[in-house]
Scaffold this motif. Structure first.
Motif, mmCIF file in Angstrom:
data_model
loop_
_atom_site.group_PDB
_atom_site.id
_atom_site.type_symbol
_atom_site.label_atom_id
_atom_site.label_comp_id
_atom_site.label_asym_id
_atom_site.label_seq_id
_atom_site.Cartn_x
_atom_site.Cartn_y
_atom_site.Cartn_z
ATOM 1 N N THR A 257 0.823 -1.200 0.000
ATOM 2 C CA THR A 257 0.000 0.000 0.000
ATOM 3 C C THR A 257 0.858 1.251 0.000
ATOM 4 O OG1 THR A 257 -0.176 -0.162 2.410
ATOM 5 C CG2 THR A 257 -1.982 -1.081 1.106
ATOM 6 N N TYR A 259 1.537 5.192 0.846
ATOM 7 C CA TYR A 259 1.226 6.269 1.772
ATOM 8 C C TYR A 259 1.890 7.546 1.256
ATOM 9 C CZ TYR A 259 -0.832 3.111 5.192
ATOM 10 O OH TYR A 259 -1.657 2.206 5.822
ATOM 11 N N LEU A 281 -2.817 6.923 3.820
ATOM 12 C CA LEU A 281 -3.058 5.892 2.816
ATOM 13 C C LEU A 281 -3.658 6.505 1.559
ATOM 14 C CD1 LEU A 281 -3.230 2.871 1.981
ATOM 15 C CD2 LEU A 281 -5.531 2.862 2.999
ATOM 16 N N PRO A 283 -5.749 5.466 -1.461
ATOM 17 C CA PRO A 283 -6.552 4.333 -1.898
ATOM 18 C C PRO A 283 -6.672 4.209 -3.411
ATOM 19 C CG PRO A 283 -7.985 6.131 -1.297
ATOM 20 C CD PRO A 283 -6.575 6.615 -1.043
ATOM 21 N N PRO A 287 -2.465 -2.033 -4.667
ATOM 22 C CA PRO A 287 -1.281 -2.468 -3.910
ATOM 23 C C PRO A 287 -0.168 -2.937 -4.843
ATOM 24 C CG PRO A 287 -3.276 -3.296 -2.881
ATOM 25 C CD PRO A 287 -3.697 -2.680 -4.181
#
Length: 532
Positions: A257, A259, A281, A283, A287
């Protein structure tokens, strides 16, 4: 043009050959700010053979070719020198040679070359100190971080925001040691305009330097919140990748993920708005597959890019075609995928330019070099100075490396022929190589050369052809020849050297049994020590 370059190559796709030294993973870097000087951008590619090529803006000599003239085609830096790392700042370049010595060139107005007070700028690689244990180097806006083999970090250049990490807010024109916390070892480091990110061997995130927009990630912002020594950000121990941009930051955790934090005007891949003061994070990016060697994250000026197992995602401004999707000037706040197959190997963004290396398939031996974005100083590297290129543009040359570079066949009698020796010619460049001829000078009649394998078809990148050579001396004594490769590669000619000693076979009786100098006869002129 003619050339022979003596090189040992390993495939970059998890395949290796047994050669004399370990080839490098190719590396690409982009320097230049694009803020205070819209023309400022210079680019480098470090090839697997250790040769360094550069092009683009060169007003301070940051290309390193001995001039201050912009280059719109890649030029070879420092002749046949071999390098193992390179980094580009906003107007300077630092690199490490294969012998572990550290070199710098370009702008030195803040001491970012580490050369003391002797130079304002230099346009040729200039050695920094005398140490030969440097292993990695990173270039920020006007400062440099370099790592030694013992893991220690050293910094020089602009330190007004604490980016040198030595507890001070002053600049240094010579290397000073970064104050790394006791027991901490940094395994990944990334430099932005005035801040630094690092990941420890325990997966902890550290940052230091400028914090005007919260790019440190400690919850603070403002010039009075700058950090002058490495500071741990949060308590997590699952950080895997980091990249420091202009005044923002990216970090990727072990689960893939993304950031983001810091300045938020479109480069964070999220809705633009107020600065993010702690890692947040994102979105909008799937990933990342951290098991793939083709997974990369890179933060630039107003853009970010990510490779996810070879698939390219990009976001941010597009006023000069930085997104590479042919849709300038329309930017994207959110990551967009601009490819149709997972062919990218690595990627980098800085200023208003993007550079990448890709391969045709996951298992292909071919790899190619691509650039896009601003081109006012020739940053694209295709020989033009158009305003910009808004789709990936292929650049680069074929290149030749021959192994071994020379061969002594020893002593062979005139009536005999040596065993055949095989010389491998590798294409280590970025386009297919066409060899048209092997030119022989010297004692050409003494060497039997079979080069048909190299002349029949183009040699693709990271592929080879073989030349077979035998020594069949026509005359006694030392015999030698120089063999150059005529091809469409880019450098001037060098030579493969072959040699041997022809030994005459004669019936001579010398009495008494002493060496009386030269034995003369029809077609014979040799020291008696090599005559039978």
């Amino acid at each position: 043009m003619k050339k022979v370059i003596f090189f040992i190559l390993s495939l970059i796709l998890n395949t290796s050959f047994l050669f004399a030294f370990q080839p490098l993973q190719p590396k690409i870097v982009v320097g230049g700010d694009g803020i205070y000087n819209s023309l400022s951008a210079h680019l480098f590619v470090l090839k697997p053979d250790g040769k360094l090529w550069s092009w683009g803006r060169n007003n301070d000599g940051q290309v390193g070719d001995g001039t201050n003239i912009d280059k719109n085609l890649p030029v070879l830096i420092n002749g046949q020198s071999r390098w193992k790392d390179v980094a580009a700042g906003w107007g300077h370049t630092v690199a490490i040679k294969s012998d572990g010595t550290l070199w710098g060139w370009g702008d030195n107005s803040f001491g970012q070359l580490g050369l003391g007070n002797d130079y304002y700028s230099v346009n040729l690689p200039t050695q920094i100190g005398n140490d030969n244990n440097w292993v990695e180097v990173y270039a920020g806006g006007y400062f440099t971080i370099a790592k030694k083999a013992d893991g220690s970090l050293w910094a020089f250049g602009d330190g007004a925001s604490g980016q040198l990490g030595n507890g001070l807010f002053t600049s240094s024109r010579v290397p000073v040691q970064v104050t790394v916390p006791i027991g901490v070892s940094f395994v990944k480091v990334s430099t932005g305009f005035d801040h630094v990110l690092a990941i420890s061997s325990n997966g902890e995130l550290y940052a230091w330097g400028g914090n005007l927009y919260g790019q440190i990630g400690d919850g603070n912002s403002g010039n009075d919140k700058d950090v002058s020594t490495p500071k741990q950000v949060g308590s997590e121990t699952d950080w895997a990748l980091v990249s420091a941009g202009w005044q923002f930051s990216y970090g990727v955790k072990n689960n893939g993920t993304l950031y983001v934090w810091g300045h938020n005007t479109g480069a964070l891949g999220m809705d633009a708005g107020i600065a993010l003061l702690t890692p947040t994070l994102n979105p909008n990016l799937p990933p990342l597959d951290l098991s793939s060697l083709r997974t990369v994250i890179s933060a630039g000026l107003y853009n970010g890019v990510a490779l996810n197992a070879g698939r390219l995602w990009i976001w941010g401004l597009n006023n000069l075609g930085q997104l590479g999707n042919g849709n300038a000037p329309n930017g994207s706040l959110f990551p967009i995928n601009i490819d149709t197959e997972p062919g990218w190997l690595t990627i980098a963004v800085s200023g208003k330019n993007v550079i990448g290396i890709k391969t045709t398939t996951q298992t292909s031996l071919d790899y190619t070099l691509w650039t896009w974005g601003d081109n006012q100083s020739g940053q694209i590297g295709d020989g033009t100075n158009d305003t910009f290129k808004q789709i990936p543009t292929q650049i680069g040359y074929p290149d030749v490396y021959i192994e071994p570079s020379q061969k002594d066949f020893g002593t062979i009698q005139l009536s005999q022929t040596s065993i055949e020796e095989v010389f491998a010619l590798y294409n280590t460049g970025f386009r297919s190589l066409n060899i048209t001829n092997l030119s022989v000078t010297g004692h050409s009649s003494d060497f039997i050369i079979n080069s048909s394998n190299c002349l029949d078809n183009p040699i693709s990148q990271l592929s080879q052809c073989n030349v077979q050579i035998k020594f069949n001396p026509a005359f006694a004594g030392i015999r030698s020849a120089y063999i150059s490769v005529d091809s469409d590669a880019s450098l001037d000619a060098e030579f493969l050297i072959v040699s041997g000693i022809g030994k005459a076979l004669v019936n001579v009786s010398i009495s008494p049994n002493n060496d009386y100098g030269f034995v003369l006869g029809d077609g014979i002129n040799c020291p008696s020590s090599i005559c039978n």
